[in-house]
Design an enzyme around this catalytic site. Structure first.
Site, PDB file in Angstrom:
ATOM      1  N   SER A 102      -7.564  -0.230   3.497  1.00  0.00           N
ATOM      2  CA  SER A 102      -7.916  -1.616   3.808  1.00  0.00           C
ATOM      3  C   SER A 102      -9.341  -1.807   4.299  1.00  0.00           C
ATOM      4  CB  SER A 102      -6.903  -2.159   4.810  1.00  0.00           C
ATOM      5  OG  SER A 102      -7.059  -3.533   4.937  1.00  0.00           O
ATOM      6  N   HIS A 103      -9.495  -2.193   5.562  1.00  0.00           N
ATOM      7  CA  HIS A 103     -10.825  -2.522   6.080  1.00  0.00           C
ATOM      8  C   HIS A 103     -11.554  -1.296   6.633  1.00  0.00           C
ATOM      9  CE1 HIS A 103      -7.815  -2.666   9.201  1.00  0.00           C
ATOM     10  NE2 HIS A 103      -8.760  -2.298  10.040  1.00  0.00           N
ATOM     11  N   ASP A 118      -9.277  -4.146   0.491  1.00  0.00           N
ATOM     12  CA  ASP A 118      -8.169  -4.346  -0.444  1.00  0.00           C
ATOM     13  C   ASP A 118      -7.879  -5.818  -0.726  1.00  0.00           C
ATOM     14  OD1 ASP A 118      -7.278  -4.620   2.187  1.00  0.00           O
ATOM     15  OD2 ASP A 118      -5.217  -4.124   1.667  1.00  0.00           O
ATOM     16  N   THR A 138       2.288  -7.977  15.560  1.00  0.00           N
ATOM     17  CA  THR A 138       1.166  -7.737  14.654  1.00  0.00           C
ATOM     18  C   THR A 138       1.616  -6.952  13.413  1.00  0.00           C
ATOM     19  OG1 THR A 138      -0.449  -7.778  16.422  1.00  0.00           O
ATOM     20  CG2 THR A 138      -1.022  -6.474  14.498  1.00  0.00           C
ATOM     21  N   ARG A 175      -7.766  -3.141  21.683  1.00  0.00           N
ATOM     22  CA  ARG A 175      -8.038  -4.539  21.346  1.00  0.00           C
ATOM     23  C   ARG A 175      -7.640  -5.437  22.513  1.00  0.00           C
ATOM     24  NH1 ARG A 175      -9.261  -3.663  16.204  1.00  0.00           N
ATOM     25  NH2 ARG A 175      -7.803  -2.759  14.711  1.00  0.00           N
ATOM     26  N   GLU A 219      -2.660 -14.184  10.850  1.00  0.00           N
ATOM     27  CA  GLU A 219      -2.987 -13.345  11.997  1.00  0.00           C
ATOM     28  C   GLU A 219      -4.435 -13.621  12.400  1.00  0.00           C
ATOM     29  OE1 GLU A 219      -0.902  -9.313  12.116  1.00  0.00           O
ATOM     30  OE2 GLU A 219      -1.719  -9.383  10.100  1.00  0.00           O
ATOM     31  N   GLU A 220      -4.733 -13.287  13.660  1.00  0.00           N
ATOM     32  CA  GLU A 220      -6.087 -13.483  14.169  1.00  0.00           C
ATOM     33  C   GLU A 220      -7.098 -12.543  13.517  1.00  0.00           C
ATOM     34  OE1 GLU A 220      -7.098 -10.591  15.747  1.00  0.00           O
ATOM     35  OE2 GLU A 220      -5.018  -9.925  15.506  1.00  0.00           O
ATOM     36  N   SER A 221      -6.594 -11.503  12.858  1.00  0.00           N
ATOM     37  CA  SER A 221      -7.455 -10.469  12.293  1.00  0.00           C
ATOM     38  C   SER A 221      -7.925 -10.826  10.885  1.00  0.00           C
ATOM     39  CB  SER A 221      -6.710  -9.148  12.278  1.00  0.00           C
ATOM     40  OG  SER A 221      -5.456  -9.315  11.638  1.00  0.00           O
ATOM     41  N   ASP A 238     -11.932  -8.121   2.654  1.00  0.00           N
ATOM     42  CA  ASP A 238     -11.997  -6.718   3.056  1.00  0.00           C
ATOM     43  C   ASP A 238     -11.756  -5.786   1.860  1.00  0.00           C
ATOM     44  OD1 ASP A 238      -9.277  -7.157   2.720  1.00  0.00           O
ATOM     45  OD2 ASP A 238      -8.709  -5.788   4.336  1.00  0.00           O
ATOM     46  N   ARG A 267      -2.571   6.049   7.068  1.00  0.00           N
ATOM     47  CA  ARG A 267      -4.023   5.967   6.971  1.00  0.00           C
ATOM     48  C   ARG A 267      -4.637   7.192   7.638  1.00  0.00           C
ATOM     49  NH1 ARG A 267      -6.249  -0.066   7.895  1.00  0.00           N
ATOM     50  NH2 ARG A 267      -4.410  -0.508   6.652  1.00  0.00           N
ATOM     51  N   LYS A 289      -0.957 -11.011   3.056  1.00  0.00           N
ATOM     52  CA  LYS A 289      -2.054 -11.913   3.328  1.00  0.00           C
ATOM     53  C   LYS A 289      -2.963 -11.899   2.111  1.00  0.00           C
ATOM     54  CE  LYS A 289      -4.293  -8.464   6.361  1.00  0.00           C
ATOM     55  NZ  LYS A 289      -3.246  -7.541   6.813  1.00  0.00           N
ATOM     56  N   ASP A 318      -7.085  -8.465   1.165  1.00  0.00           N
ATOM     57  CA  ASP A 318      -6.090  -9.318   1.826  1.00  0.00           C
ATOM     58  C   ASP A 318      -6.662 -10.102   3.013  1.00  0.00           C
ATOM     59  OD1 ASP A 318      -6.272  -7.059   3.394  1.00  0.00           O
ATOM     60  OD2 ASP A 318      -4.131  -6.586   3.392  1.00  0.00           O
ATOM     61  N   ARG A 319      -7.852  -9.717   3.507  1.00  0.00           N
ATOM     62  CA  ARG A 319      -8.431 -10.457   4.635  1.00  0.00           C
ATOM     63  C   ARG A 319      -9.511 -11.412   4.169  1.00  0.00           C
ATOM     64  NH1 ARG A 319      -9.167  -6.575   9.785  1.00  0.00           N
ATOM     65  NH2 ARG A 319      -7.143  -5.572   9.658  1.00  0.00           N
ATOM     66  N   LYS A 377      -0.002   2.566   1.058  1.00  0.00           N
ATOM     67  CA  LYS A 377       0.922   1.557   1.568  1.00  0.00           C
ATOM     68  C   LYS A 377       2.059   1.399   0.557  1.00  0.00           C
ATOM     69  CE  LYS A 377      -2.329  -1.858   2.064  1.00  0.00           C
ATOM     70  NZ  LYS A 377      -2.863  -3.141   2.572  1.00  0.00           N
TER      71      LYS A 377
HETATM   72  C1  VG1 Z   1      -4.932  -4.524  12.194  1.00  0.00           C
HETATM   73  C2  VG1 Z   1      -4.807  -5.993  12.545  1.00  0.00           C
HETATM   74  C3  VG1 Z   1      -3.470  -6.532  12.086  1.00  0.00           C
HETATM   75  C4  VG1 Z   1      -3.303  -6.274  10.577  1.00  0.00           C
HETATM   76  C5  VG1 Z   1      -3.489  -4.803  10.290  1.00  0.00           C
HETATM   77  C6  VG1 Z   1      -3.445  -4.485   8.820  1.00  0.00           C
HETATM   78  O1  VG1 Z   1      -3.945  -3.772  12.866  1.00  0.00           O
HETATM   79  O2  VG1 Z   1      -4.982  -6.192  13.935  1.00  0.00           O
HETATM   80  O3  VG1 Z   1      -3.398  -7.905  12.386  1.00  0.00           O
HETATM   81  O4  VG1 Z   1      -2.037  -6.684  10.148  1.00  0.00           O
HETATM   82  O5  VG1 Z   1      -4.764  -4.364  10.791  1.00  0.00           O
HETATM   83  O6  VG1 Z   1      -4.411  -5.212   8.103  1.00  0.00           O
HETATM   84  P1  VG1 Z   1      -4.243  -2.959  14.219  1.00  0.00           P
HETATM   85  O7  VG1 Z   1      -2.991  -2.216  14.530  1.00  0.00           O
HETATM   86  O8  VG1 Z   1      -5.423  -2.088  13.938  1.00  0.00           O
HETATM   87  O9  VG1 Z   1      -4.589  -3.996  15.244  1.00  0.00           O
HETATM   88  V1  VG1 Z   1      -5.054  -4.574   6.672  1.00  0.00           V
HETATM   89  O10 VG1 Z   1      -6.254  -5.644   6.059  1.00  0.00           O
HETATM   90  O11 VG1 Z   1      -5.512  -3.094   7.198  1.00  0.00           O
HETATM   91  O12 VG1 Z   1      -3.718  -4.495   5.663  1.00  0.00           O
HETATM   92 CO    CO Z   2      -6.750  -5.277   4.148  1.00  0.00          CO
END
Ligand code: VG1
Ligand code: CO
Length: 545
Positions: A115-116, A281, A346, A498, A365-367, A279, A24, A378, A283-284, A128
Site C-alpha cells: 500500500s502506502h 495501491d 481501524t 499515532r 477513515e481519517e487516513s 497511494d 507486510r 476504499k 485506495d487512498r 492482502k
Molecule cells: C493504516 C491506517 C488505517 C488503514 C490501514 C490500511 O493502518 O491508519 O486507517 O486502514 O493503514 O490502509 P495503521 O494500523 O498503520 O494505522 V492501506 O492504504 O495500507 O490498505
Molecule cells: Co493503500
C-alpha cells in the site's frame, strides 16, 4: 490439457503475522526462499472450495510484483484453481481488484502490495487477501491463515513455464486456465456508471484546472484512462503517471509530507484549482484545493452531505460508518440526514459486514480512505471523481465547499500526529503508561475539561456479533473533544505511534483557526501526561495531518 507435475516442498517456520491490512514485510524478507509461497499455501488452505474456483491476482507494480504473480500462478495450478485472472503487466489497483472479484464471482483475490509503504529492493512488499464479497478478509480468516502458516510443513507447486504477462491471452495448465485481461476496463466502466463524466469534464475545461499525482504507483494508467481518454483532458493533468518498481524513490503515501510536491503546487504556488493524489495501491486519496487542504475526516462528511450531486447515489444512502479515530464530522451530517452512523475499529475489513447487509452506503477513515458500497475497499479515484462531481454541480471551489459545510454543520478541528519507526520499546512504554493511567483519568480534568470516557476501544460487529478488543486508547472529554492513541499495524520498522486529536467548534465560533492552534491544549497536555517529545527524542512528529 497439459499434464502438470506437482511437487511438495518442505518449509522452515516463518514469521507471518498479518497487520492492519494483510502481511507486510521488507522486500528482502519476501525474497527469501519459500517465504511468499508459504503464506500463499496458508491462504489457499483457508479457502474452502478453492478447486475449480476463480481467483484474481494482481498488484501495485512494486519491485517483486511480476515474480510473485508467476509463483502464485504455479501454486494455483498445483491446487487446481479453475481460473486465474491476471491484469496485463500484473497491475491492478486495490479497488479495481475488489470490483473484479465481485464481477467475476471469484472466490477472492490476492493483492500484492504494501500500500502506502515505500517499494523497491530496500522498501516493503505485502500480500492482502480479499474474499468473495470483494473486501479484505476478516480477522477470523486472517487469524486462521496465520495459525496455518505457523504449522505448515510443506507447500504444493507446479513449476510450469508461466507466460509473460505483457499480452492479453488465455493459457491452459492442467485443470487451470490463466487469463490475462485488461485491468483498467472494468474499473473505468464502473466509474462511468456512478459519475457523470461529461459534466465533470465540461466543468474542468471551463476554467477549473486539475492536477492528479499518481506517485509513480498503480493509479497512473487508471487516471489517464479516465481523465485523458474518457474525459478528454490534457495528458499533463496526471503527474508521476508511470508506475515504477520503486515509485521513483517516492513514498507513495498521499499526505502533506510525502506528497509535498503536489501540496506545494496547490498550497504555496496556487497553480491549480484542484489537486489530488492516491497511494501505492490506489485506495487512498488526498484532496486539495487552491490554498486549501481537505482533512480526510471532513472529506467523508462532505461526501455524505452531497449524495444528491452524484448520479450513483441519487436514490439516497442507508447509513454511514467511520473508523473510531476518524473525526465526528460525518456524525453531524448523519444526524441531519437522520441516518445511522456506525463507529468501527481501524481497517477497512470492519466495514464489510455493514456494507454487505446494506446498513451503510458510504464509509471512511481519517487516513485518507473514503469509499462506498460500489466495491468493498476504499477507493482513491472514486473519491477524487466524487469531489469533482460535487464541485461541478455546485460550480464552486474546494474552499467554498468546505467553508459552507462548516458553516452549516460546525467544524471538527482534527489532527493526526505520527511518530514513525520509533524503537518498539519506547512506543510500548508510552502506550502502556497511558493504559495504566486510564482509571485515574476518568472523572478528573484533562485539558481543562472533565474526562467522560478513558478506555481501550472494543467493537462488537452488529452483524456477526464478533468482538474486537484493544482497538485504540481513547480519552473523551465532556465537550466531546477526543484524544486517541494507537500503535500502527502497517509499519515494518520499529513501531509507529499515532496520536489523534479532535475538538468541535459550533458554526457560531471561529472556524478559521489552524487545527494545530485549535487543538494546542489537547496536544500539549497529552505530551505532559506521557512525555512523548522527550521519550521519542523528536521535537515534532514525522507526519502531521
Ligand atoms: C493504516 C491506517 C488505517 C488503514 C490501514 C490500511 O493502518 O491508519 O486507517 O486502514 O493503514 O490502509 P495503521 O494500523 O498503520 O494505522 V492501506 O492504504 O495500507 O490498505
Ligand atoms: Co493503500
Amino acid at each position: 490439457m497439459t499434464e502438470v507435475n506437482v511437487i511438495n516442498i518442505k518449509v522452515p517456520f516463518q514469521d507471518q503475522k498479518p497487520g492492519t491490512s494483510g502481511l507486510r514485510k521488507s522486500t528482502l524478507r519476501f525474497q527469501e526462499e519459500h517465504y511468499l509461497e508459504i503464506f500463499i499455501e496458508a491462504i489457499f488452505k483457508s479457502l474452502k472450495d478453492l478447486q475449480g474456483s476463480t481467483l484474481i491476482v494482481g498488484g501495485d507494480g512494486r519491485y517483486g510484483n511480476l515474480e510473485a504473480i508467476k509463483k502464485i500462478i504455479q501454486i494455483c495450478v498445483a491446487h487446481k484453481v479453475g481460473k486465474v485472472i491476471i491484469p496485463k503487466n500484473g497491475l491492478l489497483s486495490t479497488p479495481a481488484t475488489s470490483n473484479l472479484i465481485r464481477k467475476e464471482e471469484a472466490i477472492g483475490g490476492i493483492i500484492l502490495s504494501a500500500s502506502h509503504n515505500p517499494g523497491g529492493i530496500n522498501g516493503d512488499f505485502g500480500v492482502k487477501l480479499n474474499i468473495s464479497n470483494g473486501g479484505p478478509a476478516p480477522e477470523s480468516i486472517t487469524n486462521q491463515i496465520f495459525q496455518c502458516s505457523q504449522s505448515l510443513k510443506s507447500y504444493k507447486i507446479s513449476k510450469i513455464k508461466v507466460p509473460d504477462l505483457d499480452k492479453f491471452g488465455v493459457f491452459s495448465f492442467g485443470l487451470t486456465s490463466v487469463e490475462i485481461i485488461d485491468g483498467l476496463k472494468g474499473y473505468s466502466d464502473l466509474m462511468e456508471n456512478i459519475f457523470d463524466l461529461d459534466q465533470i469534464s465540461d466543468f474542468l475545461k471551463k476554467d477549473f484546472s486539475l492536477i492528479f499525482d499518481a506517485m509513480h504507483a498503480v493509479t497512473g494508467p487508471y487516471a489517464k484512462k479516465i481523465f485523458v481518454e474518457k474525459m478528454g483532458l490534457a495528458n499533463d493533468c496526471v503527474m508521476n503517471g508511470v508506475p515504477l518498481e520503486d515509485f521513483g524513490g517516492l513514498h507513495p503515501d498521499p499526505n502533506l509530507t510525502y506528497a509535498s510536491n503536489l501540496a506545494d503546487l496547490l498550497l504555496l504556488q496556487k497553480s491549480y484549482s484542484f489537486g489530488a493524489a492516491c497511494d501505492g495501491d490506489g485506495d487512498r486519496n488526498m484532496i486539495l484545493g487552491k490554498g486549501c487542504f481537505v482533512n480526510p475526516s471532513d472529506s467523508l462528511a462532505v461526501v455524505t452531505a452531497n449524495t444528491n450531486c452524484v448520479p450513483g447515489y441519487k436514490d439516497g444512502i442507508t447509513g454511514v460508518a467511520r473508523s473510531m479515530p476518524t473525526s465526528s464530522a460525518v456524525d453531524c451530517v448523519a444526524t441531519t440526514l437522520n441516518i445511522p452512523c456506525y463507529e468501527t475499529p481501524t481497517g477497512w475489513k470492519f466495514f464489510g459486514n455493514l456494507l454487505d447487509s446494506n446498513l451503510i452506503t458510504i464509509c471512511g477513515e481519517e487516513s485518507f480512505g473514503t469509499g462506498s458500497s460500489h466495491v468493498r475497499e476504499k477507493d482513491g479515484l472514486w473519491a477524487v471523481l466524487y469531489w469533482l462531481q460535487i464541485l461541478a454541480v455546485k460550480n464552486c471551489s474546494v474552499s467554498e465547499l468546505i467553508q459552507n459545510h462548516w458553516r452549516q454543520y460546525g467544524r471538527n478541528y482534527y489532527s493526526r500526529h505520527d511518530y514513525e519507526a520509533i524503537p518498539s520499546t519506547i512506543a510500548n512504554e508510552i502506550f502502556n503508561n497511558l493504559t495504566s493511567k486510564l482509571p485515574s483519568l476518568k472523572g478528573n480534568k484533562f485539558a481543562g475539561n472533565l474526562v467522560k470516557v478513558a478506555d481501550n476501544f472494543s467493537y462488537t460487529d452488529p452483524v456477526d456479533k464478533s468482538i474486537s478488543k484493544n482497538q485504540g486508547v481513547r480519552i473523551i472529554l465532556e465537550d466531546n473533544s477526543r484524544v486517541i492513541l494507537r500503535l500502527s499495524g502497517t509499519g515494518t520498522k520499529g513501531s509507529t505511534l499515532r496520536l489523534y486529536f479532535e475538538k468541535f467548534a459550533s458554526s457560531q465560533e471561529n472556524l478559521a483557526l489552524n487545527p494545530q492552534v485549535a487543538l494546542k491544549t489537547l496536544i500539549d497536555d497529552l505530551d505532559h501526561l506521557l512525555n512523548i517529545t522527550k521519550l521519542t527524542k523528536m521535537e515534532n512528529p514525522s507526519v502531521i495531518t
